[in-house]
Design a protein around this motif. Structure first.
Motif, PDB file in Angstrom:
ATOM      1  N   ILE A  98       0.831  -1.203   0.000  1.00 24.84           N
ATOM      2  CA  ILE A  98       0.000   0.000   0.000  1.00 24.84           C
ATOM      3  C   ILE A  98       0.866   1.254   0.000  1.00 24.84           C
ATOM      4  N   GLY A  99       1.912   1.251   0.815  1.00 28.73           N
ATOM      5  CA  GLY A  99       2.799   2.408   0.864  1.00 28.73           C
ATOM      6  C   GLY A  99       3.503   2.636  -0.457  1.00 28.73           C
ATOM      7  N   PHE A 100       3.972   1.557  -1.091  1.00 28.84           N
ATOM      8  CA  PHE A 100       4.652   1.691  -2.376  1.00 28.84           C
ATOM      9  C   PHE A 100       3.693   2.197  -3.447  1.00 28.84           C
ATOM     10  N   ASN A 101       2.454   1.688  -3.435  1.00 27.93           N
ATOM     11  CA  ASN A 101       1.490   2.134  -4.448  1.00 27.93           C
ATOM     12  C   ASN A 101       1.075   3.581  -4.237  1.00 27.93           C
ATOM     13  N   SER A 102       1.211   4.093  -3.012  1.00 26.09           N
ATOM     14  CA  SER A 102       0.833   5.480  -2.740  1.00 26.09           C
ATOM     15  C   SER A 102       1.850   6.478  -3.291  1.00 26.09           C
ATOM     16  N   ILE A 103       3.039   6.016  -3.616  1.00 26.84           N
ATOM     17  CA  ILE A 103       4.062   6.910  -4.170  1.00 26.84           C
ATOM     18  C   ILE A 103       3.708   7.249  -5.612  1.00 26.84           C
ATOM     19  N   ALA A 107       7.187  10.446  -9.773  1.00 27.73           N
ATOM     20  CA  ALA A 107       8.318  10.828  -8.935  1.00 27.73           C
ATOM     21  C   ALA A 107       9.445   9.811  -9.010  1.00 27.73           C
ATOM     22  N   LEU A 108       9.136   8.592  -9.466  1.00 27.87           N
ATOM     23  CA  LEU A 108      10.166   7.566  -9.594  1.00 27.87           C
ATOM     24  C   LEU A 108      10.903   7.625 -10.923  1.00 27.87           C
ATOM     25  N   VAL A 109      10.317   8.311 -11.911  1.00 27.97           N
ATOM     26  CA  VAL A 109      10.926   8.345 -13.242  1.00 27.97           C
ATOM     27  C   VAL A 109      12.337   8.943 -13.204  1.00 27.97           C
ATOM     28  N   PRO A 110      12.563  10.094 -12.537  1.00 28.57           N
ATOM     29  CA  PRO A 110      13.951  10.613 -12.484  1.00 28.57           C
ATOM     30  C   PRO A 110      14.932   9.635 -11.863  1.00 28.57           C
ATOM     31  N   ILE A 111      14.475   8.864 -10.868  1.00 32.16           N
ATOM     32  CA  ILE A 111      15.362   7.872 -10.251  1.00 32.16           C
ATOM     33  C   ILE A 111      15.683   6.766 -11.252  1.00 32.16           C
ATOM     34  N   LEU A 125       9.759   0.021 -17.036  1.00 29.19           N
ATOM     35  CA  LEU A 125       9.671  -0.156 -15.589  1.00 29.19           C
ATOM     36  C   LEU A 125       8.534   0.670 -14.988  1.00 29.19           C
ATOM     37  N   THR A 126       8.309   1.863 -15.534  1.00 24.79           N
ATOM     38  CA  THR A 126       7.186   2.676 -15.025  1.00 24.79           C
ATOM     39  C   THR A 126       5.857   2.006 -15.343  1.00 24.79           C
ATOM     40  N   ALA A 127       5.719   1.461 -16.549  1.00 20.73           N
ATOM     41  CA  ALA A 127       4.502   0.725 -16.892  1.00 20.73           C
ATOM     42  C   ALA A 127       4.311  -0.470 -15.968  1.00 20.73           C
ATOM     43  N   PHE A 128       5.384  -1.159 -15.666  1.00 16.96           N
ATOM     44  CA  PHE A 128       5.316  -2.301 -14.747  1.00 16.96           C
ATOM     45  C   PHE A 128       4.906  -1.870 -13.344  1.00 16.96           C
ATOM     46  N   LEU A 129       5.534  -0.822 -12.833  1.00 15.07           N
ATOM     47  CA  LEU A 129       5.263  -0.385 -11.468  1.00 15.07           C
ATOM     48  C   LEU A 129       3.824   0.092 -11.298  1.00 15.07           C
TER      49      LEU A 129
END
Length: 255
Positions: A98-103, A107-111, A125-129
């Motif tokens: 739940i916490g991971f899905n709330s991100i 915001a993860l794309v630059p990482i 990876l973004t499509a997967f996440l």
């Protein structure tokens, strides 16, 4: 064929046509400039004019989306079965999921770009996440909500926990699993396009970013129409597979 069935089959087409007609008429009557909101006819004209470039970028987005979606299906289904089969794992992993899905995934794309560079990998990876969470949750829910009476009967007949899981639990999750695919495939498109607009050198998102930077707004809307069409096609494919394999779980309603 009943009149209700005819109208039910025609209703999606009629609604779509009415939407584009209202859009076209509104733009014409209000005199909205094309660089603010182009009419559908202008977007279609841009689609025809720039079709070779749109096609190449659309194919790239489709590839990244399907690759990320395939990863989400494999990992999400396996994780869902694992989480659903063990109450201890379910309680331990659920807050983390739940916490991971709330991100926000944007915001993860630059990482991801920092780790893998600009290109296809961050989009995949973004499509997967974005897509794997609904699959995991639905599969786990299908197993967790299995009737305890059914498990007790099978256990009294000598079935092991693994037998109950494989022969009852997994088949019972199929309606949940295929329903989640319809949600996940559209989310996968969202994730891929978001990543392409942030850091990519190909794809529909990259095309939209390039077109908007030069104020070619009809081309932006042409790209949006292509994304919508691809999403509808993939949703329809998922719905077709769902009807094929879970017809036994569908209640037919006649009107």
């Amino acid at each position: 064929m009943s009149k209700y069935r005819v109208w039910a089959d025609l209703s999606p087409w009629l609604t779509t046509i009415a939407f584009f007609l209202l859009w076209e008429i509104g733009c014409r009557l209000l005199g909205i400039p094309s660089f603010i909101l182009p009419a559908p006819s202008q977007a279609i004209a841009a689609l025809i004019e720039f079709w070779p470039g749109i096609w190449l970028n659309a194919a790239h987005t489709m590839f990244t989306t399907l690759l990320g979606f395939a990863m989400a299906v494999a990992i999400g289904a396996a994780l869902g079965v694992t989480v659903g089969a063990s109450p201890l794992i379910y309680r331990a992993v659920n807050p983390l999921l739940i916490g991971f899905n709330s991100i926000p995934k944007v915001a993860l794309v630059p990482i991801l770009v920092l780790w893998f560079g600009i290109g296809t990998v961050p989009a995949v990876l973004t499509a997967f996440l974005v897509a794997f969470f609904p699959i995991t949750v639905n599969v786990a829910t299908g197993i967790v909500t299995m009737e305890p009476e059914l498990a007790d009967v099978l256990r009294s007949l000598g079935a092991s926990k693994l037998d109950i899981l494989l022969k009852v639990g997994v088949p019972r999750t199929l309606p949940y699993f295929f329903a989640s695919l319809k949600v996940a495939i559209t989310l996968a498109f969202v994730g891929a396009v978001i990543s392409e607009t942030v850091a990519a050198n190909a794809g529909i998102g990259y095309l939209m970013l390039t077109a908007s930077s030069t104020f070619r707004v009809p081309l932006v809307f042409a790209a949006l129409l292509v994304i919508a069409a691809m999403g509808i096609l993939m949703y329809a494919a998922a719905a077709l597979v769902e009807r094929r394999y879970t017809r036994w779980a569908t209640r037919v309603v006649t009107g």
